[in-house]
Design a protein around this motif. Sequence first.
Motif, short mmCIF file in Angstrom:
data_model
loop_
_atom_site.label_atom_id
_atom_site.label_comp_id
_atom_site.label_asym_id
_atom_site.label_seq_id
_atom_site.Cartn_x
_atom_site.Cartn_y
_atom_site.Cartn_z
N SER A 1 11.31 6.45 1.28
CA SER A 1 10.16 6.92 0.50
C SER A 1 9.08 7.53 1.37
CB SER A 1 9.57 5.74 -0.30
OG SER A 1 9.15 4.73 0.58
N TRP B 1 7.22 10.79 0.45
CA TRP B 1 6.22 10.82 -0.62
C TRP B 1 4.85 10.39 -0.11
CZ3 TRP B 1 8.05 13.56 -4.27
CH2 TRP B 1 9.42 13.51 -4.60
N SER B 2 4.81 9.66 0.92
CA SER B 2 3.51 9.23 1.46
C SER B 2 3.63 8.94 2.95
CB SER B 2 3.02 7.99 0.71
OG SER B 2 1.76 7.57 1.24
N ARG C 1 0.84 -1.20 0.00
CA ARG C 1 0.00 0.00 0.00
C ARG C 1 0.88 1.25 0.00
NH1 ARG C 1 -2.92 -0.83 4.42
NH2 ARG C 1 -4.50 -1.98 3.26
N HIS C 2 1.92 1.22 0.81
CA HIS C 2 2.80 2.38 0.88
C HIS C 2 3.56 2.57 -0.45
CE1 HIS C 2 5.76 5.29 2.13
NE2 HIS C 2 6.73 4.44 1.79
N ALA D 1 2.36 9.32 -5.76
CA ALA D 1 2.66 10.70 -5.38
C ALA D 1 3.71 11.33 -6.29
CB ALA D 1 3.16 10.73 -3.93
N ALA E 1 1.29 4.04 -2.91
CA ALA E 1 1.00 5.45 -2.60
C ALA E 1 2.20 6.33 -2.96
CB ALA E 1 0.67 5.59 -1.12
N ALA E 2 3.40 5.85 -2.68
CA ALA E 2 4.59 6.63 -3.00
C ALA E 2 4.74 6.78 -4.51
CB ALA E 2 5.82 5.95 -2.41
N ASP E 3 4.46 5.68 -5.21
CA ASP E 3 4.54 5.77 -6.67
C ASP E 3 3.51 6.75 -7.21
OD1 ASP E 3 6.68 4.17 -7.15
OD2 ASP E 3 5.53 2.33 -7.41
N ALA F 1 1.59 9.11 5.36
CA ALA F 1 0.46 8.43 6.00
C ALA F 1 0.56 6.91 5.88
CB ALA F 1 -0.85 8.93 5.38
N THR F 2 1.12 6.42 4.77
CA THR F 2 1.21 4.96 4.60
C THR F 2 2.57 4.42 5.07
OG1 THR F 2 2.01 5.29 2.34
CG2 THR F 2 -0.38 4.91 2.64
N ARG G 1 13.02 12.28 -7.43
CA ARG G 1 12.54 11.17 -6.63
C ARG G 1 13.74 10.46 -6.01
NH1 ARG G 1 9.07 6.74 -9.68
NH2 ARG G 1 10.71 5.24 -9.40
#
Lengths: 97, 521
Positions: free
Chosen positions: B63, B66-67, A74-75, A82, A78-80, B69-70, A93
């Motif tokens: 990473s 970039w996110s 999931r992370h 974003a 989500a990172a991809d 929350a996750t 990146r």
Amino acid sequence: MSVGAQGGWTYPAATGLHRVQEHLDDAAGQVAAAGGADWSGGAAASFADSLSEVATRVSRLAASADGARAEVLRHALAADAAVPAAGLAGGTRPVAV
Amino acid sequence: MSAVQHDGQDTDPPPGFTVRGGPATRVRWEDLSLAADALRRAADALDAADRRVRDLHAAVEVSAGWSPATARPAANALAPLLSASLGARAVADDTLALARALDRAAEEYRRAELDVGALVRATVQGSVAAAASRGPVGLLGGALRLLALGSVGVQTLALAHVTARGATLLAASPTPAGMVLRLNPWTRPLLLEGRLARATWAPLGGLPRTAVVEVGVVAAATAITGVLPGPAPRDPVRAAAGVLHTTVTLPARLRGEVTTPAVGPVVERWPVEPPPRDAAEVLADVAADYPPYEGADGTVSVRRVDHPDGARSWVVTIPGTQDWSPVAGDNPADLTSDLALMAGRADDATAAVVAALAQSGIGRDEPVLLAGHSLGGMVAVGIAADPLLAARYTFAGVLTAGSPVGSMTLPADVQALHLEHPHDDVPALDGGPNPDASNRVTVTRDLTRSAHAADRVAADGPVGAHRVGTYVRSAATMDRVEDERLEPFRAVLDRVLGLPGSTSVVTRYTAARVSPSGPPG
């Protein structure tokens, strides 16, 4: 999880998780094989107890790895999401190799 | 009962102990090595998994920007796999430790299987027996053949070493011969300072000490019996003991002097006190029977244990040889009884204990533990193996310390523990190892690895290694040895010594040889 310059986070995460599961499955198989010795007596019983404990701990690790899979993926997704094409656009990146 | 100093400071398994015999253990040491290899592969796989998880965790952290929350749930989900106590690396470490323990077990089993001592005994004893079976002339021819095989060297060296050790024991003994050897300026340094024993041991270094002594004893016994006419005996040690017993008792028999052991009167009845708690305290009771401690010459003790539930059990303690004179005197615990027991003949030391049992009022179903040091251990085994006595008493267990009981049989329903020191020659006087029966456990303690300085000093010579006090210390340390083969005997100890709250009364009996025509001399 190694990330190549052209890849996102998701593929290496999935691969890494798969490898973890493979290694743990391998460990569980080897532990089971170790239990096949032709051995009886009190010392053998003590060894069997220790082996059973190791097998249980490996099994718990496998369960933990399985439980971590969804969160890590999931992370990674989500990172991809974003940073769409950010790596290809300007190299902002973070890249891990 | 003497208090025994238990070493409570060190909780690790004590070093230097070897356990043989007892309930059968089935194992293929090759299987254990394969299992250890599998565990090492498992540890490798767990290590690889750990590295992958750390990579994943590092990537999640990198990473996280970039996110966020996750990232936290992902890192938390990986945390159990990285736990210092439960994670993959921790399990890998423990798996590797288990593999190493298995390696050690496999090595012990492998060594036992390839017991060098057994090889030496099998080679040399077999050769000696084969040569001796052809009589004195055959023995000479056999010796030449053995020389060609190379094994006569071991036999001869072992015989020389055993002779040196025997002379050392004699020099230390309270006998006229011992006094002469101690006072002589030539023999004193050679014997009492151990020079001769060390010199004869030097070329044998590397061979198991007990096996060397056993080989030397068989060689000496063969030499004794080889000069006799007729076919060689199947058991040269037993036959040689018979020859020696006949020799030392012949003068008295020629003079028509016949004695029988008489027991009593009861010299002492101790007040109610707690029974011994373990093997060490039982052996401390044996030590207390020796003069000049709490026993007189020829004393044995019978301890009645009264359990809280009304049940009774008994502990019989039998000291070892107290009179080393080759001429039988009043004390039945003497060399004559030693030789008779080794020859399988009736002996007065046993007769004295049997008489004490008869006077003690032991009930038919009340369990009895027989414990003895040296000669006392032989007496204990002999009594437990006597079918007529087994019909009258319930012999539950036998504890021997420093006793040559390898050639003595024991019923399968009697649990025995034989405690021996490799530096003590006396247990090797039977010329072979104790049988590895399911009801007989032999515990050997290497005194050189003891934490007690007194034990390490005792290992320097046959006298100290044979002392009952040294065996009491070994038994106290043995109580920390965890080995399932000791459990059946420990169960007997628990059964006989009782639960907390049990009480006991000790009765000491003194035996003396008397002439049927007169009172004890």
